[in-house]
Design a protein around this motif. Structure first.
Motif, PDB file in Angstrom:
ATOM      1  N   LEU A 115      46.281  36.987  30.535  1.00 36.23           N
ATOM      2  CA  LEU A 115      45.192  37.414  30.390  1.00 36.23           C
ATOM      3  C   LEU A 115      45.195  38.596  29.147  1.00 36.23           C
ATOM      4  O   LEU A 115      46.266  39.187  28.975  1.00 36.23           O
ATOM      5  N   GLY A 281      35.654  39.481  43.219  1.00 33.83           N
ATOM      6  CA  GLY A 281      36.810  39.423  42.284  1.00 33.83           C
ATOM      7  C   GLY A 281      37.981  39.091  42.889  1.00 33.83           C
ATOM      8  O   GLY A 281      39.047  39.255  42.382  1.00 33.83           O
ATOM      9  N   ASP A 282      37.930  38.712  44.282  1.00 32.72           N
ATOM     10  CA  ASP A 282      39.169  38.295  45.045  1.00 32.72           C
ATOM     11  C   ASP A 282      40.429  39.372  44.871  1.00 32.72           C
ATOM     12  O   ASP A 282      41.483  39.199  44.729  1.00 32.72           O
ATOM     13  N   SER A 285      44.757  39.224  45.331  1.00 30.26           N
ATOM     14  CA  SER A 285      45.212  38.204  44.459  1.00 30.26           C
ATOM     15  C   SER A 285      45.749  38.488  43.100  1.00 30.26           C
ATOM     16  O   SER A 285      45.642  39.628  42.765  1.00 30.26           O
ATOM     17  N   TYR A 286      46.766  37.725  42.579  1.00 32.97           N
ATOM     18  CA  TYR A 286      47.481  38.167  41.369  1.00 32.97           C
ATOM     19  C   TYR A 286      48.518  39.363  41.591  1.00 32.97           C
ATOM     20  O   TYR A 286      48.695  39.871  40.586  1.00 32.97           O
ATOM     21  N   TYR A 366      50.246  35.235  39.206  1.00 33.77           N
ATOM     22  CA  TYR A 366      49.122  33.783  39.898  1.00 33.77           C
ATOM     23  C   TYR A 366      48.796  34.401  41.147  1.00 33.77           C
ATOM     24  O   TYR A 366      48.832  35.059  41.996  1.00 33.77           O
ATOM     25  N   LYS A 367      47.290  33.664  41.328  1.00 39.00           N
ATOM     26  CA  LYS A 367      46.436  33.735  42.159  1.00 39.00           C
ATOM     27  C   LYS A 367      47.009  33.804  43.566  1.00 39.00           C
ATOM     28  O   LYS A 367      46.585  34.331  44.281  1.00 39.00           O
ATOM     29  N   ASP A 434      34.925  39.752  33.555  1.00 38.51           N
ATOM     30  CA  ASP A 434      34.326  38.654  34.308  1.00 38.51           C
ATOM     31  C   ASP A 434      34.264  39.172  36.065  1.00 38.51           C
ATOM     32  O   ASP A 434      35.359  39.028  36.624  1.00 38.51           O
ATOM     33  N   THR A 436      33.804  37.730  38.411  1.00 33.35           N
ATOM     34  CA  THR A 436      34.054  36.597  39.385  1.00 33.35           C
ATOM     35  C   THR A 436      35.695  36.416  39.330  1.00 33.35           C
ATOM     36  O   THR A 436      36.339  35.877  40.315  1.00 33.35           O
ATOM     37  N   THR A 437      36.380  36.936  38.436  1.00 36.45           N
ATOM     38  CA  THR A 437      37.723  36.772  38.264  1.00 36.45           C
ATOM     39  C   THR A 437      38.583  38.354  38.155  1.00 36.45           C
ATOM     40  O   THR A 437      39.838  38.053  38.182  1.00 36.45           O
ATOM     41  N   SER A 438      37.811  39.299  38.231  1.00 35.59           N
ATOM     42  CA  SER A 438      38.434  40.620  38.399  1.00 35.59           C
ATOM     43  C   SER A 438      37.579  41.598  39.060  1.00 35.59           C
ATOM     44  O   SER A 438      36.452  41.272  39.273  1.00 35.59           O
TER      45      SER A 438
END
Length: 483
Positions: A115, A281-282, A285-286, A366-367, A434, A436-438
């Motif tokens: 990223l 943002g989950d 994960s990662y 990785y997620k 974003d 949705t991803t952070s």
């Protein structure tokens, strides 16, 4: 030093302007800036561990009375390491303070992997300078060839060994005395480095240690510290974080605040959000970190170990380049102490003819590698181990040793071991544009709860090759100065 450390039962009633969860690099450097701007704000620091002086740590040969392994359930293939106590990772770190390379913030756009960060090197450059000043970092003036800087290092560099001086002469633009928060000359009560190799339990105070070296924070009249406080949840309503719920000595407590700063480590911070139902943002994960490997170069007729500290140099030929599209960037640390292995015993009389190096290798996040809330008291960690991206980077690093260290009389290269952890937890609450991803934005504010700030290395969206402590400190100084 007089700190206002109180038990939870002794806390004043009423709300706080700021509640800070955890007391490691992220929290402390945030407070360093924030307290200067807001000397009248009532601030509460909640720390799960206890306060242990540097002398206590040396005497007990440990950084914390809490066994960190009892606070997690590791179901993955990789190990982790962290310290729970007042000062967090500033207690146990080795003092290495490399900056990240400007291109590290642009990994996706430049090399098509990982990223891009929502901030740039230039955004935190002045705070890199400030963090080095706060910690009295010793470093090489010519390191500016690689890392743009506007101020000299506060302390002169640690002197290189004879072996390393040969490397420096051969590679003047990529090999430098390693920057580190370990003194080369006394400052106040902090003594100079004694070069005994026990940096995580520094006996002289040469290595920066926040409990004693940030007294202006701990002694601030508007700061209250509560140790033995394990945070369980953050109470929120709509877009507002309202209070921190924590337990201490078998009782539950609630601390309301206008601003909540989440600065626990990269495993427990996402677990707090998960337990709170704050799932945007989950979080968790990662999860990951860079790879750290130990190698020994056997020398033919040349002695080593006359340098000025435990880790004396770093070599930067391959921290950046188009190869990062295929494998991780690598950095070589040259060492002046036996951090692994032992003296060379065969053949006799050549015990100093060995050159230890550490290799840090960038990895991808990785997620599926994650902190997981299974409903139990402690977080579960699922991680499949280092990726092919890192393993290929390690192979590349080993293959380049004869080239990088060609000025030395190399007899053989011995790979000793890949460490189970580099002690640098990244990515579990990563920053990005974003929602949705952070989890947080470029100012490290939560995308959905705009009075919830996250500090620490958990917000890093990539691992880089560099030790993260200085970057974490710089980012936190910036946030504290601008939030």
């Amino acid at each position: 030093m007089e700190m206002d450390v109180v038990a939870a039962s002794e806390l004043q009633r009423g709300g706080w302007d700021v509640v800070v969860i955890g007391s490691g690099f992220g929290s402390l450097f945030f407070l360093h800036s924030y307290l200067k701007r807001h000397p009248d704000h009532r601030i509460l620091v909640l720390e799960w561990g206890a306060s242990h002086s540097r002398q206590w740590q040396v005497d007990h040969q440990t950084n914390s009375a809490v066994d960190y392994q009892t606070t997690i359930s590791n179901h993955g293939e990789k190990d982790w390491n962290f310290s729970i106590g007042l000062g967090g990772g500033t207690n146990c770190w080795q003092g290495m303070t490399a900056r990240m390379h400007p291109h590290d913030f642009e990994l996706k756009s430049r090399y098509g992997v990982g990223l891009d960060w929502p901030i740039s090197y230039d955004d935190i450059a002045e705070y890199y300078d400030l963090a080095e000043t706060v910690m009295n970092v010793a470093g090489a003036p010519d390191a500016g060839k690689v890392f743009p800087r506007s101020a000299p290092f506060p302390q002169q560099q640690h002197h290189l060994s004879r072996t390393e001086r040969l490397i420096k002469a051969d590679r003047p633009d990529t090999f430098f005395a390693a920057p580190q928060a370990k003194l080369t000359s006394n400052v106040g009560t902090r003594g100079a480095c004694c070069n005994n190799g026990t940096c995580s339990l520094c006996p002289t105070g040469a290595r920066f240690y926040a409990i004693e070296d940030m007294a202006d924070i701990w002694e601030a009249p508007n700061l209250t510290i509560c140790t033995g406080a394990r945070v369980r949840e953050i109470d929120f309503s709509g877009p507002i974080a309202k209070a921190v719920l924590f337990e201490s000595e078998g009782r539950e407590y609630r601390a309301e605040a206008d601003l909540i700063v989440l600065g626990a480590n990269g495993i427990h911070s996402p677990f707090i959000l998960q337990q709170s139902g704050i799932l945007g943002g989950d979080p968790g994960s990662y999860l990951g970190e860079k790879m750290l490997t130990f190698v020994e170069i056997m020398l033919d007729g040349m002695d080593h170990f006359d340098g000025g500290t435990a880790t004396t140099g770093f070599e930067l030929s391959y921290i950046d380049g188009e190869f990062r599209s295929r494998h991780g960037a690598v950095q070589y640390w040259t060492n002046n102490s036996f951090l692994w292995g032992g003296l060379r015993l065969d053949p006799p009389g050549r015990h100093r003819q060995v050159f230890p190096i550490g290799i840090t290798v960038e990895d991808l996040l990785y997620k599926e590698n994650a902190v997981v809330d299974t409903g139990n008291k402690y977080p579960v960690i699922e991680h499949s181990g280092f990726s092919d991206y890192a393993m290929k980077g390690l192979d590349f690093a080993i293959s380049k040793i004869p080239e990088v260290f060609s000025s030395l009389p190399i007899e053989s290269v011995e790979l000793r071991r890949v460490l189970p952890t580099a002690d640098h937890i990244h990515g579990s609450l990563r920053m990005g544009d974003d929602p949705t991803t952070s989890v947080v934005d470029s100012s490290q504010l939560h995308h959905h709860l705009r009075n919830l700030l996250v500090v620490g290395t958990s917000v890093f969206p990539t691992t880089s090759w560099a030790v993260p402590s200085l970057t974490c400190a710089a980012m936190s100084l910036k946030v504290g100065a601008t939030i």
